[in-house]
Write a protein that holds these residues in place. Structure first.
Motif, mmCIF file in Angstrom:
data_model
loop_
_atom_site.group_PDB
_atom_site.id
_atom_site.type_symbol
_atom_site.label_atom_id
_atom_site.label_comp_id
_atom_site.label_asym_id
_atom_site.label_seq_id
_atom_site.Cartn_x
_atom_site.Cartn_y
_atom_site.Cartn_z
ATOM 1 N N SER A 292 0.703 -1.164 0.081
ATOM 2 C CA SER A 292 -0.099 -0.069 -0.029
ATOM 3 C C SER A 292 0.836 1.443 0.037
ATOM 4 C CB SER A 292 -1.048 0.093 1.293
ATOM 5 O OG SER A 292 -0.268 -0.022 2.544
ATOM 6 N N SER A 293 2.029 1.149 0.264
ATOM 7 C CA SER A 293 3.014 2.270 0.362
ATOM 8 C C SER A 293 3.299 2.936 -1.003
ATOM 9 C CB SER A 293 4.262 2.104 1.318
ATOM 10 O OG SER A 293 4.877 0.903 1.029
ATOM 11 N N LEU A 294 3.288 1.925 -2.051
ATOM 12 C CA LEU A 294 3.561 2.241 -3.313
ATOM 13 C C LEU A 294 2.485 3.426 -3.816
ATOM 14 C CD1 LEU A 294 4.768 1.739 -6.050
ATOM 15 C CD2 LEU A 294 3.112 0.067 -6.385
ATOM 16 N N LEU A 295 1.471 3.544 -3.373
ATOM 17 C CA LEU A 295 0.514 4.493 -3.922
ATOM 18 C C LEU A 295 1.141 5.807 -3.899
ATOM 19 C CD1 LEU A 295 -2.498 4.796 -5.371
ATOM 20 C CD2 LEU A 295 -3.342 5.175 -2.847
ATOM 21 N N PRO A 296 1.527 6.432 -2.501
ATOM 22 C CA PRO A 296 1.849 7.796 -2.684
ATOM 23 C C PRO A 296 2.991 8.091 -3.548
ATOM 24 C CG PRO A 296 2.227 6.651 -0.622
ATOM 25 C CD PRO A 296 1.168 5.788 -1.260
ATOM 26 N N CYS A 297 3.995 6.901 -3.624
ATOM 27 C CA CYS A 297 5.083 7.160 -4.466
ATOM 28 C C CYS A 297 4.523 7.617 -5.881
ATOM 29 C CB CYS A 297 6.095 5.981 -4.349
ATOM 30 S SG CYS A 297 6.667 5.746 -2.804
ATOM 31 N N ILE A 298 3.683 6.900 -6.604
ATOM 32 C CA ILE A 298 3.293 6.866 -7.824
ATOM 33 C C ILE A 298 2.569 8.180 -7.834
ATOM 34 C CG2 ILE A 298 1.729 6.012 -9.519
ATOM 35 C CD1 ILE A 298 2.246 3.337 -8.464
ATOM 36 N N LEU A 299 1.751 8.414 -7.024
ATOM 37 C CA LEU A 299 0.827 9.982 -7.162
ATOM 38 C C LEU A 299 1.957 11.236 -6.956
ATOM 39 C CD1 LEU A 299 -2.162 9.158 -4.813
ATOM 40 C CD2 LEU A 299 -2.021 9.588 -7.015
ATOM 41 N N GLU A 300 3.273 10.848 -6.432
ATOM 42 C CA GLU A 300 4.065 12.238 -6.537
ATOM 43 C C GLU A 300 4.785 12.140 -7.548
ATOM 44 O OE1 GLU A 300 8.421 13.067 -3.861
ATOM 45 O OE2 GLU A 300 6.799 11.371 -3.097
ATOM 46 N N GLN A 301 4.935 11.221 -8.131
ATOM 47 C CA GLN A 301 5.643 11.136 -9.665
ATOM 48 C C GLN A 301 4.650 11.561 -10.828
ATOM 49 O OE1 GLN A 301 8.930 11.931 -9.741
ATOM 50 N NE2 GLN A 301 8.668 11.648 -7.264
ATOM 51 N N MET A 302 3.413 11.203 -10.597
ATOM 52 C CA MET A 302 2.264 10.911 -11.811
ATOM 53 C C MET A 302 2.172 12.430 -12.100
ATOM 54 S SD MET A 302 -1.190 9.487 -12.090
ATOM 55 C CE MET A 302 -0.473 7.439 -11.397
ATOM 56 N N ASN B 202 12.507 -0.705 4.100
ATOM 57 C CA ASN B 202 11.857 -2.192 3.931
ATOM 58 C C ASN B 202 11.555 -2.292 2.773
ATOM 59 O OD1 ASN B 202 13.351 -2.814 6.499
ATOM 60 N ND2 ASN B 202 11.390 -2.380 7.460
ATOM 61 N N ASP B 203 10.813 -1.341 2.115
ATOM 62 C CA ASP B 203 10.110 -1.516 0.788
ATOM 63 C C ASP B 203 10.920 -1.657 -0.447
ATOM 64 O OD1 ASP B 203 7.583 -1.065 2.394
ATOM 65 O OD2 ASP B 203 7.308 0.839 1.628
ATOM 66 N N PRO B 204 10.299 -2.340 -1.382
ATOM 67 C CA PRO B 204 11.130 -2.305 -2.561
ATOM 68 C C PRO B 204 11.202 -1.069 -3.284
ATOM 69 C CG PRO B 204 9.413 -3.853 -2.555
ATOM 70 C CD PRO B 204 9.067 -3.039 -1.333
ATOM 71 N N VAL B 205 12.018 -0.896 -4.327
ATOM 72 C CA VAL B 205 12.475 0.593 -5.063
ATOM 73 C C VAL B 205 11.514 0.602 -6.132
ATOM 74 C CG1 VAL B 205 13.971 1.610 -6.418
ATOM 75 C CG2 VAL B 205 14.758 0.321 -4.571
ATOM 76 N N LEU B 206 10.778 1.704 -6.196
ATOM 77 C CA LEU B 206 10.032 2.113 -7.462
ATOM 78 C C LEU B 206 11.031 2.760 -8.438
ATOM 79 C CD1 LEU B 206 7.352 2.413 -9.066
ATOM 80 C CD2 LEU B 206 7.026 4.656 -7.917
#
Length: 268
Positions: free
Chosen positions: A129-139, A259-263
């Motif tokens: 679920s932590s992936l969502l804000p990472c995508i939104l920040e770059q989109m 601890n999260d994978p890299v985007l």
């Protein structure tokens, strides 16, 4: 929306299109060789050492043989785990006398869930679920942006993004029937506007999208990059969660926590 077909010849699913070279066939070959080695070990012990190896030790030896052969054949790490567990699963089904009906049900569910993993080498990976804000920040925030998740699984990412950005368009394409059906049903009852399609992302024309997101596998990344280079429009974004493209440095690497994978993000 109709998903356009791609005319690009890029992105073979398996080398030379030969099913005999697919990882699943090689995995079956591994089990056969491991079974033969275990049988030889049993007979050698009986003939020369008389240690009387227990069936449990023979089973452990079979699993270890399978893992070692998988490593020698350079199968991906998840095949090592499958090869190790498979003999135990077979023995457990025999010991507990699993009903043929249950066996058939499990088989059908596995086929619907993993479908063509034996060809595509792309197993199901759920994203965090932590992936969502990472995508939104770059989109980009431009209205009408077209996003597609290639290998969308159960559709959670596209649905969540569509709720966060209702002025943009979100899609998912999934080759496995069961995850696609689940995502399609979820979309019917969701407040978001994401759409999901059953099919292979390799047949899509990437030119129709502003952002391609992928959470696939290391084996799929070279072909994905070739397809993106051939079809995506200039300035479009390609994102990959956890798996980089070999030999291609990403324009941006993002981790929401240690601890999260890299985007990985590339601008075409």
């Amino acid at each position: 929306m109709e998903l356009a077909s791609s005319k690009s010849p890029k992105g073979k699913i398996s080398p030379d299109g030969n099913i005999l070279l697919s990882p699943a066939i090689r995995a079956l070959f591994v089990q056969c060789i491991a079974l033969l080695l275990s049988y030889l070990l049993y007979n050698l012990d009986k003939e020369f050492f008389a240690i009387s190896l227990s069936p449990y030790l023979i089973l452990v030896a079979h699993s270890l043989f399978a893992v070692l052969i998988s490593i020698m054949l350079r199968l991906k790490w998840w095949w090592w785990l499958i090869e190790f567990i498979f003999p135990y699963a077979v023995v457990a089904s025999l010991v507990y006398q699993l009903s043929p009906g249950y066996s058939l049900l499990i088989f059908v569910l596995m086929v619907l869930l993993f479908w063509s993993t034996y060809r595509t080498q792309v197993p199901y990976f759920p994203s965090k679920s932590s992936l969502l804000p990472c995508i939104l920040e770059q989109m980009p925030t431009m209205p009408g942006l077209r996003f597609i998740d290639v290998g969308s699984g159960f559709g959670g990412l596209s649905l969540n993004l569509s709720r966060a950005r209702p002025e943009q368009h979100f899609y998912g394409v999934e080759i496995a029937p069961f995850p696609w059906l689940a995502s399609w049903i979820r979309a019917r009852f969701s407040s978001g506007s994401a759409e999901f399609f059953l099919g292979n992302y390799l047949t899509l024309d990437f030119a129709g999208f502003d952002l391609i997101f992928a959470y696939l596998s290391p084996a799929a990344m070279p072909a994905l990059w070739e397809k993106a280079q051939a079809e995506m429009k200039k300035g479009a974004l390609l994102m990959s969660y956890e798996f980089p493209i070999p030999g291609i440095e990403a324009d941006l690497q993002i981790k929401s926590s240690a601890n999260d994978p890299v985007l990985y993000v590339w601008r075409i």
